[in-house]
Write a protein that holds these residues in place. Sequence first.
Motif, PDB file in Angstrom:
ATOM      1  N   GLY A   1       0.683  -1.321   0.024  1.00  0.00           N
ATOM      2  CA  GLY A   1       0.117  -0.070   0.030  1.00  0.00           C
ATOM      3  C   GLY A   1       0.906   1.287  -0.122  1.00  0.00           C
ATOM      4  O   GLY A   1       0.220   2.396   0.190  1.00  0.00           O
ATOM      5  N   PHE A   2       2.246   1.113  -0.054  1.00  0.00           N
ATOM      6  CA  PHE A   2       2.900   2.420  -0.088  1.00  0.00           C
ATOM      7  C   PHE A   2       3.781   2.401  -1.416  1.00  0.00           C
ATOM      8  O   PHE A   2       4.507   1.454  -1.978  1.00  0.00           O
ATOM      9  CB  PHE A   2       4.058   2.426   0.990  1.00  0.00           C
ATOM     10  N   PRO A   3       3.885   3.623  -2.213  1.00  0.00           N
ATOM     11  CA  PRO A   3       4.550   3.588  -3.544  1.00  0.00           C
ATOM     12  C   PRO A   3       5.856   3.809  -3.141  1.00  0.00           C
ATOM     13  O   PRO A   3       6.361   4.889  -3.361  1.00  0.00           O
ATOM     14  CB  PRO A   3       3.959   4.803  -4.104  1.00  0.00           C
ATOM     15  N   PHE A   4       6.619   2.751  -2.659  1.00  0.00           N
ATOM     16  CA  PHE A   4       8.200   2.850  -2.637  1.00  0.00           C
ATOM     17  C   PHE A   4       8.846   3.139  -3.827  1.00  0.00           C
ATOM     18  O   PHE A   4       8.392   2.799  -4.918  1.00  0.00           O
ATOM     19  CB  PHE A   4       8.784   1.637  -1.981  1.00  0.00           C
ATOM     20  N   VAL A   5       9.964   3.982  -3.887  1.00  0.00           N
ATOM     21  CA  VAL A   5      10.765   4.329  -5.034  1.00  0.00           C
ATOM     22  C   VAL A   5      12.078   3.789  -5.079  1.00  0.00           C
ATOM     23  O   VAL A   5      12.820   4.335  -4.210  1.00  0.00           O
ATOM     24  CB  VAL A   5      10.506   5.730  -5.239  1.00  0.00           C
ATOM     25  N   ALA A   6      12.695   2.908  -5.852  1.00  0.00           N
ATOM     26  CA  ALA A   6      13.890   2.528  -5.845  1.00  0.00           C
ATOM     27  C   ALA A   6      14.781   3.609  -6.588  1.00  0.00           C
ATOM     28  O   ALA A   6      14.497   4.232  -7.562  1.00  0.00           O
ATOM     29  CB  ALA A   6      14.112   1.293  -6.871  1.00  0.00           C
ATOM     30  N   ASP A   7      15.806   3.850  -5.905  1.00  0.00           N
ATOM     31  CA  ASP A   7      16.630   4.822  -6.831  1.00  0.00           C
ATOM     32  C   ASP A   7      17.344   4.310  -7.956  1.00  0.00           C
ATOM     33  O   ASP A   7      18.283   3.306  -7.710  1.00  0.00           O
ATOM     34  CB  ASP A   7      18.002   5.265  -5.398  1.00  0.00           C
ATOM     35  N   ALA A   8      17.226   4.925  -9.109  1.00  0.00           N
ATOM     36  CA  ALA A   8      17.927   4.428 -10.366  1.00  0.00           C
ATOM     37  C   ALA A   8      18.242   5.731 -10.844  1.00  0.00           C
ATOM     38  O   ALA A   8      18.035   6.330 -11.821  1.00  0.00           O
ATOM     39  CB  ALA A   8      16.749   3.845 -11.184  1.00  0.00           C
ATOM     40  N   ALA A   9      19.637   6.285 -10.205  1.00  0.00           N
ATOM     41  CA  ALA A   9      20.435   7.376 -10.406  1.00  0.00           C
ATOM     42  C   ALA A   9      19.383   8.517 -10.754  1.00  0.00           C
ATOM     43  O   ALA A   9      19.363   9.359 -11.642  1.00  0.00           O
ATOM     44  CB  ALA A   9      20.875   7.067 -11.807  1.00  0.00           C
ATOM     45  N   LEU A  10      18.258   8.734  -9.672  1.00  0.00           N
ATOM     46  CA  LEU A  10      17.356   9.750  -9.955  1.00  0.00           C
ATOM     47  C   LEU A  10      18.065  11.094  -9.712  1.00  0.00           C
ATOM     48  O   LEU A  10      19.008  11.220  -9.033  1.00  0.00           O
ATOM     49  CB  LEU A  10      16.205   9.595  -8.575  1.00  0.00           C
ATOM     50  N   SER A  11      17.670  12.076 -10.154  1.00  0.00           N
ATOM     51  CA  SER A  11      18.091  13.539  -9.970  1.00  0.00           C
ATOM     52  C   SER A  11      18.008  13.856  -8.810  1.00  0.00           C
ATOM     53  O   SER A  11      17.041  13.265  -7.922  1.00  0.00           O
ATOM     54  CB  SER A  11      17.601  14.470 -10.890  1.00  0.00           C
ATOM     55  N   TYR A  12      18.747  15.027  -8.418  1.00  0.00           N
ATOM     56  CA  TYR A  12      18.592  15.524  -6.651  1.00  0.00           C
ATOM     57  C   TYR A  12      17.287  16.032  -6.691  1.00  0.00           C
ATOM     58  O   TYR A  12      16.617  15.986  -5.687  1.00  0.00           O
ATOM     59  CB  TYR A  12      19.505  16.615  -6.810  1.00  0.00           C
ATOM     60  N   GLN A  13      16.544  16.712  -7.607  1.00  0.00           N
ATOM     61  CA  GLN A  13      15.181  17.269  -7.665  1.00  0.00           C
ATOM     62  C   GLN A  13      14.304  16.145  -7.406  1.00  0.00           C
ATOM     63  O   GLN A  13      13.224  16.333  -6.510  1.00  0.00           O
ATOM     64  CB  GLN A  13      14.917  17.934  -8.771  1.00  0.00           C
ATOM     65  N   ALA A  14      14.449  14.863  -8.014  1.00  0.00           N
ATOM     66  CA  ALA A  14      13.503  13.795  -7.956  1.00  0.00           C
ATOM     67  C   ALA A  14      13.513  13.161  -6.365  1.00  0.00           C
ATOM     68  O   ALA A  14      12.587  12.768  -5.948  1.00  0.00           O
ATOM     69  CB  ALA A  14      13.955  12.629  -8.951  1.00  0.00           C
TER      70      ALA A  14
END
Length: 227
Positions: free
Chosen positions: A107-120
């Motif tokens: 139930g939680f939208p977890f986000v794996a870090d795939a070289a995300l920008s600093y803004q993301a």
Amino acid sequence: MTDVHGAASSARSEILSRIRSITGSGPQAESPREAWQAIPRLYRQHGTLDSAQCIELLEDRLRDYGARVHHAGPSEIPRTIAMILAEREKQRILLSPAVSASWLPDGFPFVADAALSYQALDACDGVLTGCTVAIATTGTLVLCHGAGVDAEHDQGRRALTLIPDYHLCIVARSAVVQTVPEAMHLLEPYSGQPITFISGPSATADIEMTRIQGVHGPRILDVVIAE
């Protein structure tokens, strides 16, 4: 009559001799590693507390720093994480590579870090990581980063622990040691990698001697000690 030149020459020789002994440049100097190993270590290198006492001391230090501490058995970790995130009203949570899928509640939208920008990274509500070592005496959580770290202890980029305003850290009971020397011994395999030491939420008192949290890292820190 004092021989000024002779005294100066003697002092110069003594200084150069000391420099050679430190840098290992003398003809019979030890190797840097031998010299390092020969340094007398008179400080305490091993703890005297048992596991339960170490956990109690770590929790006391973390609470004193302003962190919230929770306890959970292996099967309770997902429910505990869900409870904490709901109380904090957090949704989009970043994940470090070492986070086990068995920890994650539904139930939680977890986000794996795939070289995300600093803004993301900044747009997310916080980050969930594990912990390589925790030091009870100082209330410190130690996170290792980089490609050279084994998968179990790779907490991802340092940016994950610097940019988000909220950090939820899972600390295995087996990762808790009493003293700094014990922690440094366990960290030897990762000596060539970036390592972050966290003692409570990020804070500074440099600004007009007023304690400000969240200046160069998470403003809010929750810790789950996995029993």
